[in-house]
Scaffold this motif. Structure first.
Motif, short mmCIF file in Angstrom:
data_model
loop_
_atom_site.label_atom_id
_atom_site.label_comp_id
_atom_site.label_asym_id
_atom_site.label_seq_id
_atom_site.Cartn_x
_atom_site.Cartn_y
_atom_site.Cartn_z
N THR A 67 -12.02 -2.48 -10.28
CA THR A 67 -10.90 -1.78 -9.66
C THR A 67 -9.59 -2.38 -10.13
O THR A 67 -9.43 -3.59 -10.19
CB THR A 67 -10.99 -1.90 -8.12
N TYR B 131 0.83 -1.21 0.00
CA TYR B 131 0.00 0.00 0.00
C TYR B 131 0.87 1.25 0.00
O TYR B 131 0.62 2.21 -0.76
CB TYR B 131 -0.91 -0.05 1.22
N TRP C 172 -16.92 4.03 7.87
CA TRP C 172 -15.52 3.82 8.22
C TRP C 172 -15.44 2.68 9.23
O TRP C 172 -16.35 2.50 10.06
CB TRP C 172 -14.92 5.08 8.83
N GLU D 99 -7.84 15.22 0.92
CA GLU D 99 -8.53 14.03 0.44
C GLU D 99 -10.03 14.23 0.34
O GLU D 99 -10.69 13.63 -0.51
CB GLU D 99 -8.22 12.86 1.37
N VAL E 22 -17.42 11.03 2.84
CA VAL E 22 -16.83 10.58 1.58
C VAL E 22 -17.88 10.74 0.49
O VAL E 22 -18.88 10.03 0.47
CB VAL E 22 -16.38 9.10 1.67
N THR F 242 -7.37 -1.93 -0.25
CA THR F 242 -6.03 -1.70 0.28
C THR F 242 -5.18 -2.94 0.14
O THR F 242 -5.57 -4.03 0.59
CB THR F 242 -6.10 -1.30 1.77
N SER G 173 -4.53 7.14 0.71
CA SER G 173 -5.92 7.44 0.38
C SER G 173 -6.93 6.74 1.28
O SER G 173 -8.07 7.20 1.40
CB SER G 173 -6.21 7.04 -1.08
N ASN G 174 -6.51 5.64 1.92
CA ASN G 174 -7.50 4.75 2.54
C ASN G 174 -7.52 4.73 4.06
O ASN G 174 -8.50 4.27 4.65
CB ASN G 174 -7.26 3.30 2.06
N GLU H 93 1.02 4.14 -2.90
CA GLU H 93 0.72 5.54 -2.65
C GLU H 93 1.92 6.44 -2.97
O GLU H 93 1.76 7.57 -3.44
CB GLU H 93 0.30 5.72 -1.19
N ARG I 218 -11.23 3.59 5.18
CA ARG I 218 -12.18 4.36 4.39
C ARG I 218 -13.26 3.46 3.77
O ARG I 218 -12.94 2.38 3.25
CB ARG I 218 -11.43 5.09 3.28
N THR J 52 -20.01 7.88 -1.79
CA THR J 52 -19.74 6.54 -1.27
C THR J 52 -20.66 6.23 -0.10
O THR J 52 -20.75 7.01 0.84
CB THR J 52 -18.28 6.40 -0.80
N SER K 82 -13.03 1.44 0.13
CA SER K 82 -11.62 1.41 -0.25
C SER K 82 -11.12 0.00 -0.47
O SER K 82 -11.66 -0.98 0.05
CB SER K 82 -10.77 2.11 0.81
#
Length: 761
Positions: free
Chosen positions: A719, A587, A655, A609, A648, A690, A627-628, A591, A685, A651, A688
């Protein structure tokens, strides 16, 4: 710097000639030249009165620059920041009937009122919304009699100190961020900021890393392209403006537009340089000897054995200042009394699987064997009379290497190469803030005042490029304290000398986030604090925070930072935090590559973000790690922490706690929790995906074997995930495709099983 005394009066000894009129203009293929003057009642007003020439250009799409010049006859010896240029993206329309001129660069527009005595410049978004601009009395030339150069007995030839002054409008509710690594409140509104590198620690208005770039919550950034001292009054002199001044006869700035804050950073780093990447091993834990502690080979070996015996992963060992003999910094030689077999010891450390870093600075003390060589060959900054500039601050008889001299650069680089041949992998490039700005002369005749900040850029560049030649592209890295615009090309940077307190931990975070808004994507702090000895609670909380930074280094001044000194429970916390960061390696690499491509930092303020969530703009005690993952460090001994959960856009879902997947959080809400030392608020997130690898023992290990995909909720669309090659962090090892139909299934990727884990349905 303040020149006014309220709206109507000036400070004693100050005269400002405000520009109010466009006297004439000339349109060229890519730009516009304007001649500005004071309010014009009749032709007699053109006498005994200054003008300012304004040149409007666009170096890149979405960026418009304005250069304001009072006197053009000044000697310009540089230095200058590197600016990337392109053309073919501008439009110019001058309507003489309405006395208006529009200059466009892609989505960014600049409207200029050319009517008599109605000077007005307005930068606008694609929707025609005003971003900022110059309204009345906002472009001027200052003559200041308060300076030492002013002598009344010189009569009409008496020279006052001149300044270029401009004010950019600030709207209602607008927030200003950035301006380098600044440790006060994240929003700079109400602050006076001087862009001038100083060794001031982390608890004052002084800063090691001054970047004349700020970002606005209204969707733009401003870069002042001036390497000397830039003073900004951010609503602290005129409450409706950012007043910007520089000594001298010209100033240039660029307005950078972005639909989102990330877009602003993408354009800004396209202008000043994309951040370079670092080797994967650098994401592991770093341990240092600390600064003034007494240590030798036996001490260091004992530390390393302690980490091994406690199963705490360690990737890099750093030798701080006293690896060299006192009074001889820098001579680039290990102190033979403490390290009689330095070459052999480097080999033994390598056999443990460690990378090695050593401390350096750009100075040479008089007792160093290198001093006479540098003096003889002209490798040092000189005084006006030709003698070597020296002082006793920091090192006795200290001289400063002149990096404008190519021969001095080769000489300095050769010392580093000698260490690299012994096994050194990285250099901590300390200092470079204590650079004289008066009464000195550089090899290339650079302006000393403009070199004060710029020097850090030259210093880091020569060290970084030496490493790149020795180990390969994206395999070298620094641990740098000072920098200047463009320094993001020479990572990594750390936050300087902080105290061992919770308050210093919080100010360190603010400083890092502030720097991350200026094009830098990597940052670290001294875990545990530099000055003082942290109590166990602080040590453990800083460990949690430091191992959720891009780079993680245990470092102090007069006390060691090995965990068992503070209690074996500290060892357990450190072990868990290091292993968590290592499993996040896929991850983190992903990033970091994104940041290399577009300037998005690994650690980022919430608003970067989630710009649609207005609540995020005031938060400076938590951050996004990539990001996550949202992180809220604990800044209290009791373990109580209050944090905000961002909304978010687009979405659904909640969380989820990293530690307890059954624990969820509603977006747009504040929470207060109390955490023991085995947890802190790390939230995943909603929506998300990850990449992690729980089987990794070190960041540089096989990325694919044991890799997992964590999905918070159901995939809304197909994705694509990029698995970065740990051996070449700018390369993609594999591309993984996930689709909603594959939720909960194992995905095959060329012989590797990728486990998809739904952490919240």
């Amino acid at each position: 710097m303040k020149f006014t005394a309220g709206m109507w009066c000036l400070q004693e000894g100050v005269q400002i000639d405000w520009m109010s009129n466009v006297e004439r203009l000339k349109i060229e293929q890519e730009g516009v030249n304007l001649l500005l003057n004071k309010f014009q009642r009749h032709r007699g007003d053109t006498l005994n009165s200054p003008t300012i020439s304004a040149q409007v250009t666009s170096p890149q799409e979405g960026i418009i620059g304005v250069k304001l010049v009072h006197w053009a006859g000044q000697v310009d010896n540089g230095p200058h920041y590197e600016i990337s240029q392109s053309n073919g993206h501008t439009s110019i329309n001058h309507d003489k009937t309405t006395n208006s001129l529009n200059y466009g660069s892609g989505p960014l527009q600049l409207d200029i009122n050319t009517a008599a005595n109605e000077l007005d410049l307005v930068f606008r978004s694609p929707s025609n919304k005003k971003l900022t601009g110059h309204s009345g009395r906002s472009i001027g030339y200052v003559r200041d009699a308060r300076s030492d150069k002013y002598r009344t007995d010189d009569g009409i030839y008496a020279e006052k100190q001149g300044y270029m002054l401009m004010g950019l409008d600030v709207g209602v509710g607008e927030k200003i961020y950035g301006l380098g690594e600044r440790f006060g409140p994240l929003a700079k509104n109400g602050q006076t900021v001087d862009i001038w590198n100083e060794d001031g620690g982390t608890s004052s208005e002084l800063a090691y890393k001054n970047i004349p770039f700020y970002m606005s919550s209204k969707g733009y950034g401003v870069f002042i392209n001036h390497p000397g001292k830039v003073s900004l009054e951010v609503q602290s002199e005129r409450t409706t403006r950012v007043n910007i001044s520089v000594p001298g006869e010209e100033i240039e700035y660029f307005v950078v537009y972005g639909e989102t804050p990330k877009d602003v950073l993408r354009r800004y780093t396209g202008l000043t340089g994309r951040p370079e990447l670092v080797p994967s091993w650098s994401y592991n834990l770093w341990l240092t000897t600390s600064f003034t502690t007494n240590y030798d080979e036996q001490t260091v070996t004992g530390f390393l054995d302690g980490f091994r015996d406690r199963d705490i992963p360690l990737g890099v060992f750093h030798f701080d200042c006293f690896w060299m003999k006192s009074y001889q910094w820098c001579d680039f030689d290990f102190d033979t009394e403490m390290f009689p077999d330095a070459r052999g010891y480097m080999k033994r450390l390598k056999e443990r699987g460690l990378r090695i870093s050593v401390w350096i600075n750009p100075y040479v003390a008089q007792a160093s064997p290198l001093f006479e060589e540098g003096k003889k060959n002209g490798y040092f900054i000189k005084r006006d009379n030709g003698s070597v500039w020296q002082w006793d601050m920091w090192q006795a008889g200290m001289a400063v290497v002149d990096f404008t001299n190519p021969a001095a650069c080769r000489w300095y680089s050769s010392q580093l190469e000698r260490l690299m041949e012994m096994g050194v992998d990285s250099f901590k490039t300390d200092f470079a803030e204590r650079i004289p700005s008066k009464g000195v002369k550089y090899h290339d005749n650079s302006d000393p005042e403009r070199m004060h900040n710029y020097y850090a850029l030259l210093y880091n560049r020569i060290v970084y490029e030496t490493l790149e030649v020795g180990v390969g592209h994206n395999q070298g890295l620094l641990f740098a304290r000072s920098t200047a615009p463009g320094g993001q090309k020479y990572p990594v940077h750390w936050g300087g000398d902080c105290e061992s307190t919770f308050e210093a931990m919080a100010e360190s975070l603010r400083g890092g986030l502030s720097l991350m808004l200026c094009g830098y994507i990597f940052w670290a702090s001294d875990i545990g604090g530099f000055e003082g000895t942290p109590p166990p609670a602080l040590y453990k909380r800083w460990v949690q925070f430091g191992l959720l930074s891009s780079h993680s280094r245990l470092h102090g001044s007069s006390s060691f930072r090995v965990p068992w000194i503070y209690g074996e429970d500290c060892s357990a916390v450190l072990r868990n935090c290091v292993k968590r960061k290592i499993l996040l390696t896929p991850y983190i690499l992903q990033e970091a590559l994104r940041g290399h491509r577009d300037g998005t930092p690994l650690m980022r303020p919430l608003f970067l973000e989630f710009p649609e969530d207005l609540n995020t703009y005031a938060v400076d005690t938590q951050y996004m790690f990539g990001s996550n993952l949202m992180v809220a460090p604990v800044f209290t001994e009791e373990g109580e922490v209050t944090f905000y959960v961002p909304q978010v856009e687009g979405t659904e879902g909640k969380w989820v706690s990293w530690f307890d997947h059954d624990k969820s959080y509603e977006a747009g809400q504040w929470y207060t929790e109390t955490h023991d030392f085995d947890t802190l608020p790390i939230l995943v997130r909603p929506g998300s995906v990850t990449l992690i690898n729980p089987t990794l023992k070190a960041p540089e290990n096989d990325a694919l074997s044991g890799i997992q995909v964590l999905v918070n909720g159901r995939l809304a669309a197909k994705t694509t995930l990029e698995v970065v090659d740990p051996s070449q962090t700018d390369k993609i090892l594999k591309t993984i495709q996930l689709s909603p139909a594959q939720d909960g299934q194992t995905v095959q990727c060329e012989g590797h099983a990728i486990e998809v884990v739904i952490i919240k349905a």
